[in-house]
Design an enzyme around this catalytic site. Structure first.
Site, PDB file in Angstrom:
ATOM      1  N   HIS A   1      17.402  35.463 -26.243  1.00 14.29           N
ATOM      2  CA  HIS A   1      16.236  36.289 -25.922  1.00 14.29           C
ATOM      3  C   HIS A   1      15.206  36.074 -27.012  1.00 14.29           C
ATOM      4  O   HIS A   1      15.453  36.359 -28.187  1.00 14.29           O
ATOM      5  CB  HIS A   1      16.613  37.772 -25.832  1.00 14.29           C
ATOM      6  CG  HIS A   1      15.462  38.655 -25.473  1.00 14.29           C
ATOM      7  ND1 HIS A   1      15.176  39.018 -24.176  1.00 14.29           N
ATOM      8  CD2 HIS A   1      14.496  39.229 -26.242  1.00 14.29           C
ATOM      9  CE1 HIS A   1      14.097  39.783 -24.156  1.00 14.29           C
ATOM     10  NE2 HIS A   1      13.671  39.932 -25.399  1.00 14.29           N
ATOM     11  N   CYS A   2      14.036  35.562 -26.629  1.00 14.98           N
ATOM     12  CA  CYS A   2      13.001  35.219 -27.600  1.00 14.98           C
ATOM     13  C   CYS A   2      11.900  36.277 -27.561  1.00 14.98           C
ATOM     14  O   CYS A   2      11.164  36.371 -26.562  1.00 14.98           O
ATOM     15  CB  CYS A   2      12.420  33.842 -27.296  1.00 14.98           C
ATOM     16  SG  CYS A   2      11.178  33.313 -28.494  1.00 14.98           S
ATOM     17  N   PRO A   3      11.758  37.081 -28.609  1.00 12.43           N
ATOM     18  CA  PRO A   3      10.679  38.084 -28.604  1.00 12.43           C
ATOM     19  C   PRO A   3       9.291  37.463 -28.695  1.00 12.43           C
ATOM     20  O   PRO A   3       8.316  38.083 -28.278  1.00 12.43           O
ATOM     21  CB  PRO A   3      10.993  38.938 -29.836  1.00 12.43           C
ATOM     22  CG  PRO A   3      11.778  38.038 -30.734  1.00 12.43           C
ATOM     23  CD  PRO A   3      12.571  37.137 -29.839  1.00 12.43           C
TER      24      PRO A   3
ATOM     25  N   GLY B   1       8.421  36.922 -25.228  1.00 11.81           N
ATOM     26  CA  GLY B   1       8.564  38.131 -24.428  1.00 11.81           C
ATOM     27  C   GLY B   1       9.446  37.975 -23.217  1.00 11.81           C
ATOM     28  O   GLY B   1       9.203  38.616 -22.192  1.00 11.81           O
TER      29      GLY B   1
END
Length: 362
Positions: A187-189, A192
Site C-alpha cells: 500500500h503506497c501512501p 493514495g
C-alpha cells in the site's frame, strides 16, 4: 352568539387514488443503486464510481503538487535560458517526461488494484458447510490455511475472516483499504492506493519515469547555474539571478536518492517476478524453511518475467463498481404504508359537520 362558518370537506381529498399510490410504489421499487455506493471496503469513489482511491489518500495531492511545482519552476525559470544557450529540445524532453509522469501517477492512483469481491452470505455459509464435515450443528470456524500445488511446489492459502474466503495465491488483505488485493505488492501512501495486479505496471512506469525526470531537471538546473557563473559572475550572483533554481535543486537532491533506490528495487522485483510483500516476508527464501522453496511463479528468465509482469493483458476489474444492485421488491409492510386512505361515508361526514355547527351557535 358566534356564527361559525364551515365548508363541507370533500371526502375525495382525504383519499389517495390507487393509481397514484401505485405510481409512488413503482418509483420506490425502481430506485436502484450502484454497487460502489454500498462497497464494504475503506475506499472513496468519484465520478459515479469511475475513480477509486483509498480513504487515506491525503499524501497524493502532496506528491502531485511537488511534481507540478518543480516542473513549473523549471519551465518558467530554467528553460528560457537553456533554450537560448543550448537547444530547444530541452523543454520538449522535459514536457514529455512530465506528462508521462503525471499520467502514470493518476492511472496508478485511480485504477482498481485488483480488489477481490467478498463472499456473499450464501457463499460463506456454503464454504463453512464444506469445511465442517463432522455434521455438528454448532459453529466451527474454518481452518486458517489450506495447501495447493503450484509448479510442483506446495503453496499455503490463508482464509480471510473479513472477506469470508480463501485468498488466491499471492493475494493479501490490506488493512488500510480493508480489501483482499490480488498479487498484492504494497500500500503506497504517495499514490493514495494499493499497488496490485491491475496497477503495478503503472506504478513501475511512474517511478522509472520520475527517476528520469528528477535526474533530467537536476542536471539542467546545475547546467543553468554553471553557464551563468561562467559569464564573469560569481556563483552567488548566478543564484541570485535565478533563485527558483535553488528550490528545484533542493527538491531534486533530497528526492532523487530515494526515487532511484526505489526504482532499482522494483526493477529487481520485476526481473525476479516477486512482490514487495513476498520479498519482505521472505516467502520464497531458502533460509525460512529447510526444504527447497524457490519462487514457483518465476519463469527463470529475466525477459520473460518482465514481459509477464509489465506487458501481459490487463485483467478485468472483478468488483463491478458501476454495476447496479438487483431491484428489491416492495415488502408487504411498505405496501400497507402506501395504501390509500379509506373513503369516508358522505352521510356520516354531513352529520358530523351539522353537530359541529350546532355546538358553535349554542
Amino acid at each position: 352568539m358566534k356564527n361559525c362558518e364551515y365548508q363541507q370537506i370533500d371526502p375525495g381529498a382525504l383519499s389517495v387514488s390507487p393509481s397514484s399510490a401505485q405510481n409512488h410504489a413503482e418509483k420506490k421499487v425502481q430506485r436502484s443503486r450502484r454497487k460502489w455506493e454500498v462497497f464494504p471496503g475503506k475506499n472513496r469513489f468519484f465520478c459515479d464510481g469511475r475513480i477509486i482511491v483509498a480513504r487515506q489518500s491525503g499524501i497524493l495531492p502532496v506528491t502531485l503538487g511537488l511534481i507540478v511545482v518543480t516542473c513549473g519552476l523549471f519551465f518558467a525559470f530554467d528553460c528560457p535560458f537553456l533554450v537560448e544557450h543550448l537547444t530547444v529540445f530541452i523543454p520538449v524532453v522535459g514536457g514529455a517526461l512530465s506528462v508521462f509522469v503525471v499520467t502514470s501517477l493518476l492511472r496508478t492512483s485511480f485504477t482498481d488494484p485488483g480488489i477481490l469481491p467478498r463472499a456473499t452470505p450464501e457463499e460463506a455459509a456454503d464454504l463453512e458447510k464444506q469445511i465442517d464435515t463432522s455434521g455438528s450443528s454448532t459453529y466451527r470456524p474454518p481452518p486458517r490455511t489450506k495447501e495447493v500445488l503450484i509448479n510442483q511446489q506446495v503453496v499455503k492459502l490463508k482464509y480471510c475472516f473479513t472477506c469470508k474466503m480463501f485468498r488466491p495465491p499471492r493475494t493479501s488483505h490490506c488493512s488500510l483499504c480493508d480489501n483482499c488485493v490480488e498479487r498484492f505488492d504494497h500500500h503506497c501512501p504517495w499514490v493514495g492506493n494499493c499497488v496490485g495486479k491491475r496497477n503495478y505496471r503503472f506504478f513501475y512506469s511512474f517511478i522509472i519515469s520520475l527517476s528520469f525526470l528528477t535526474s533530467f531537471i537536476f542536471g539542467c538546473v546545475v547546467t543553468h547555474i554553471t553557464l551563468r557563473s561562467q559569464e564573469g559572475k560569481s556563483l552567488i550572483q548566478a543564484i541570485q539571478e535565478s533563485p527558483a533554481s535553488v528550490v528545484e535543486l533542493v527538491i531534486c537532491f533530497f528526492s532523487i536518492w530515494s526515487i532511484l533506490g526505489l526504482s532499482g528495487f522494483h526493477t529487481y522485483l520485476v526481473a525476479s517476478n516477486l512482490t514487495t510483500n513476498e520479498d519482505i516476508k521472505g516467502s520464497w527464501s531458502s533460509k525460512r524453511c529447510s526444504e527447497e522453496s524457490g519462487n514457483p511463479y518465476s519463469y527463470n528468465n529475466i525477459i520473460t518475467n518482465c514481459c509477464v509482469t509489465l506487458c501481459g493483458p490487463m485483467p478485468p476489474s472483478l468488483i463491478d463498481r458501476r454495476g447496479f444492485l438487483p431491484l428489491v421488491e416492495a415488502s408487504p409492510a411498505s405496501e400497507m404504508e402506501l395504501s390509500p386512505f379509506p373513503v369516508k361515508n358522505d352521510t356520516n361526514m354531513e352529520e358530523t359537520c351539522q353537530e359541529f355547527a350546532l355546538s358553535c351557535t349554542a
